[in-house]
Scaffold this active site. Structure first.
Site, PDB file in Angstrom:
ATOM      1  N   TRP A 279       0.853  -1.197   0.000  1.00  0.00           N
ATOM      2  CA  TRP A 279       0.000   0.000   0.000  1.00  0.00           C
ATOM      3  C   TRP A 279       0.885   1.243   0.000  1.00  0.00           C
ATOM      4  O   TRP A 279       2.086   1.166   0.288  1.00  0.00           O
ATOM      5  CB  TRP A 279      -0.928   0.012   1.216  1.00  0.00           C
ATOM      6  CG  TRP A 279      -2.239   0.695   0.942  1.00  0.00           C
ATOM      7  CD1 TRP A 279      -2.642   1.927   1.364  1.00  0.00           C
ATOM      8  CD2 TRP A 279      -3.303   0.176   0.151  1.00  0.00           C
ATOM      9  NE1 TRP A 279      -3.902   2.215   0.889  1.00  0.00           N
ATOM     10  CE2 TRP A 279      -4.333   1.150   0.137  1.00  0.00           C
ATOM     11  CE3 TRP A 279      -3.503  -1.009  -0.553  1.00  0.00           C
ATOM     12  CZ2 TRP A 279      -5.533   0.974  -0.552  1.00  0.00           C
ATOM     13  CZ3 TRP A 279      -4.693  -1.189  -1.238  1.00  0.00           C
ATOM     14  CH2 TRP A 279      -5.691  -0.206  -1.231  1.00  0.00           C
ATOM     15  N   ASP A 336      -0.246  10.900  -0.584  1.00  0.00           N
ATOM     16  CA  ASP A 336      -1.331  11.881  -0.515  1.00  0.00           C
ATOM     17  C   ASP A 336      -2.641  11.222  -0.130  1.00  0.00           C
ATOM     18  O   ASP A 336      -2.716  10.011   0.056  1.00  0.00           O
ATOM     19  CB  ASP A 336      -1.459  12.612  -1.850  1.00  0.00           C
ATOM     20  CG  ASP A 336      -1.916  11.706  -2.983  1.00  0.00           C
ATOM     21  OD1 ASP A 336      -1.724  10.472  -2.896  1.00  0.00           O
ATOM     22  OD2 ASP A 336      -2.474  12.218  -3.970  1.00  0.00           O
ATOM     23  N   GLU A 339      -3.703   8.361  -2.109  1.00  0.00           N
ATOM     24  CA  GLU A 339      -2.858   7.175  -1.919  1.00  0.00           C
ATOM     25  C   GLU A 339      -2.026   6.827  -3.147  1.00  0.00           C
ATOM     26  O   GLU A 339      -1.664   5.672  -3.351  1.00  0.00           O
ATOM     27  CB  GLU A 339      -3.721   5.967  -1.514  1.00  0.00           C
ATOM     28  CG  GLU A 339      -4.706   6.273  -0.398  1.00  0.00           C
ATOM     29  CD  GLU A 339      -5.430   5.053   0.115  1.00  0.00           C
ATOM     30  OE1 GLU A 339      -6.233   4.493  -0.655  1.00  0.00           O
ATOM     31  OE2 GLU A 339      -5.180   4.657   1.268  1.00  0.00           O
TER      32      GLU A 339
END
Length: 604
Positions: A279, A336, A339
């Protein structure tokens, strides 16, 4: 299905109770922040009672008067009002004042809270005093706001008794949709089988899977609930329990082992464990947004319950943990809010600054002068960095700097405008009505007006569909081409309403060369240097035109929402059909805050 971890019948009753309380709350004394109730002067003693809106725990109310010779003494004639009692069923308090004075001709009231100043000066006429029986004002008394550094004279004009009416059809629709969105938002909290306080970004578990608690989404959603607990739902135990559950979940995740080993971990599983897949991490806006929500909750909770132990024992340590982290990492690159980009971001810095400013005040009230000083000085340093995002040659705000990876884009991004809604503090610094935000709003909208097929040949009652940024390729469940986001469109509407509210509080607005393109959209005669003064026909026409434009954005939301009021994450840029995660919690929260802003009462 369950809600609040209760069977459906019980939870449905609780949500209905929530709605009924909203209706009954309309009987509170006034929408004004401060309003005179009554006063009496018998020739020697001047006394009275004031309605004060409970915006935050720490507040100051002052009566400023002209003596018997009508001399204000440079506004040095003052009487301090003091808290008297809460007003049952509302978010207002009674404050009273009494003083022995030899003579008085007129007076007005000043209310200072959370860095803002509100006035009740009887529609610029001040309250004229005669020696008589007690006099009671009517509900038409209004309030003005001013910057925290207010002048020594009463404001020249008062806020109009009514906010611009806009489109009455949309006004009716959004109140209905607000109720639907509130139900949908609450339905995504504490779903069956989840840890207490879990706020799902969406109940969608496939195509896409959004069944996680994002720190950001949960904080922004809870911020809406805190605002209602502090206003329309003051004292509601069901909502209080929802907020306490959110705190429980959040405090647990602050100590959860995560991949990034930091407070910037973006999302958590329904059992409060950290997500371990690949992620974009860290995302450092989350802790700042959570701290802001916790502070607002702490102030409201303490005022309503007088339970200092929960604030000092549970909320304060969590707030300081988040803000200490912000102090240490604010200048570092992170991902941000979308993502997708690793760098330093306007939105992230704005919400950090807000959290630190609120945190400095919170720390001071809680006896921690060292943290108060650190938070305040860091916020000031962040403000200097934020200012560097303005690109004068483009006449808009650059979304990111120092990018080290992720999506490549020109720099226009709706998040700069969301930052004004969610990350400003009513001090004129990149607030919704400020010149650079207005200029950026024009540039962002123009970029989508020509990009999305859905925006071609729009009927006059619709506003442009707005996406995240022009180069977006995320389609809600993969990559092809980006679409319009409901929260971006409602964000535009909210920005416009907030701008109007801001100008009313400041007594008007002056066009600059930077903001001229914005004002030209609503007044073809606008020129740099022209001032629109509250109370004039020019201002009223401008405000109404901008309110109607905001309502056109809401008309677009109405058109593309499902018939049952369901709001997905996105709607297709060509067909207008909903796509992406169903009933995105943030979509519904954004609709609710737009509704409050449309009514002239934007959330904190």
């Amino acid at each position: 299905m369950q809600l609040f971890n209760l069977p459906l019948k019980v939870s449905f009753f609780l949500v209905l109770s929530y709605f009924s309380l909203l209706v009954s709350a309309a009987s509170i004394p006034s929408s004004a922040s401060v309003q005179l109730d009554s006063y009496n002067y018998d020739g020697s003693t001047f006394s009275g009672k004031i309605y004060v809106k409970n915006i935050a725990y720490s507040k100051k109310v002052t009566v400023i008067y002209a003596d018997g010779s009508d001399n204000w003494n440079n506004n040095g004639n003052t009487i301090a009002a003091s808290y008297s009692a809460p007003i049952s069923g509302s978010n207002y308090e009674y404050w009273t004042f009494s003083a022995s004075i030899n003579g008085i001709k007129e007076f007005y009231i000043k209310y200072e809270v959370s860095g803002k100043t509100y006035y009740d000066n009887n529609n610029s006429a001040n309250y004229q005093v005669s020696t008589s029986k007690p006099t009671t004002t009517t509900a038409t008394a209004t309030t003005t706001t001013a910057p925290s550094t207010s002048t020594t004279t009463p404001p020249s004009r008062s806020e109009p008794a009514t906010f611009p009416t806009g489109n009455s059809t949309i006004s009716s629709w959004i109140k209905k949709q607000e109720g639907i969105s509130r139900f949908a938002m609450l339905r995504n909290i504490n779903p069956p089988g989840s840890a207490t306080g879990f706020i799902a970004a969406s109940l969608s578990t496939a195509g896409p899977d959004y069944y996680y608690a994002w720190t950001r989404d949960a904080a922004l959603t809870s911020n809406v609930i805190v605002y209602e607990y502090n206003t329309t739902l003051s004292g509601n135990k069901t909502i209080l329990n929802v907020l306490k559950d959110y705190v429980t979940f959040s405090v647990k995740t602050q100590s959860t082992s995560t991949v990034c080993n930091c407070l910037g971990e973006p999302k958590f599983n329904p059992d409060a464990s950290g997500y371990t897949g690949a992620w974009g991490r860290p995302q450092n806006d989350g802790p700042a947004e959570r701290a802001t929500t916790f502070i607002l909750f702490a102030d409201s909770y303490l005022t309503q319950t007088k339970d200092a132990s929960y604030v000092t024992g549970t909320l304060k340590p969590a707030i300081f943990k988040d803000l200490d982290y912000v102090v240490n990492v604010w200048s570092n690159g992170c991902f941000d809010l979308w993502e997708e980009v690793n760098g330093v971001h306007f939105y992230t810095l704005m919400v950090m600054r807000k959290g630190l400013l609120l945190g400095a005040d919170f720390a001071k009230r809680n006896g921690d002068s060292t943290r108060a000083s650190t938070y305040s000085s860091t916020a000031s340093t962040i403000a200097n960095k934020i200012s560097s995002f303005w690109v004068s040659s483009n006449n808009w705000i650059q979304v990111s700097q120092s990018v080290t990876g992720g999506v490549s884009k020109k720099g226009l991004d709706v998040s700069t405008l969301l930052a004004a809604n969610l990350g400003s503090v009513d001090d004129g610094f990149f607030t919704p009505g400020s010149e650079k935000i207005l200029a950026t709003a024009v540039a962002v909208e123009d970029s989508f007006a020509s990009l999305y097929p859905i925006n071609k040949n729009l009927p006059s009652y619709l506003g442009n569909s707005i996406g995240r940024y022009p180069e977006d390729t995320y389609n809600g469940n993969g990559n092809s081409q980006g679409n319009s986001w409901f929260l971006a469109v409602t964000g535009y509407a909210e920005l416009y309403y907030r701008a109007i509210k801001e100008w009313i509080g400041n007594g008007g607005v002056t066009v600059s060369s930077i903001s001229l393109p914005f004002f030209k959209k609503f007044d073809s005669s606008a020129t740099s240097g022209k001032k629109y003064t509250v109370g004039t026909s020019d201002f009223n026409n401008l405000a109404q035109n901008i309110a109607l434009a905001a309502d056109r954005f809401l008309s677009t939301v109405q058109l593309h929402a499902h018939n049952n009021g369901s709001l997905a994450e996105e709607f297709d840029r060509t067909t207008g059909l909903s796509t992406g995660a169903r009933d995105l919690t943030w979509s519904h929260a954004s609709l609710i805050t737009a509704s409050y802003a449309k009514a002239g009462a934007p959330a904190a």
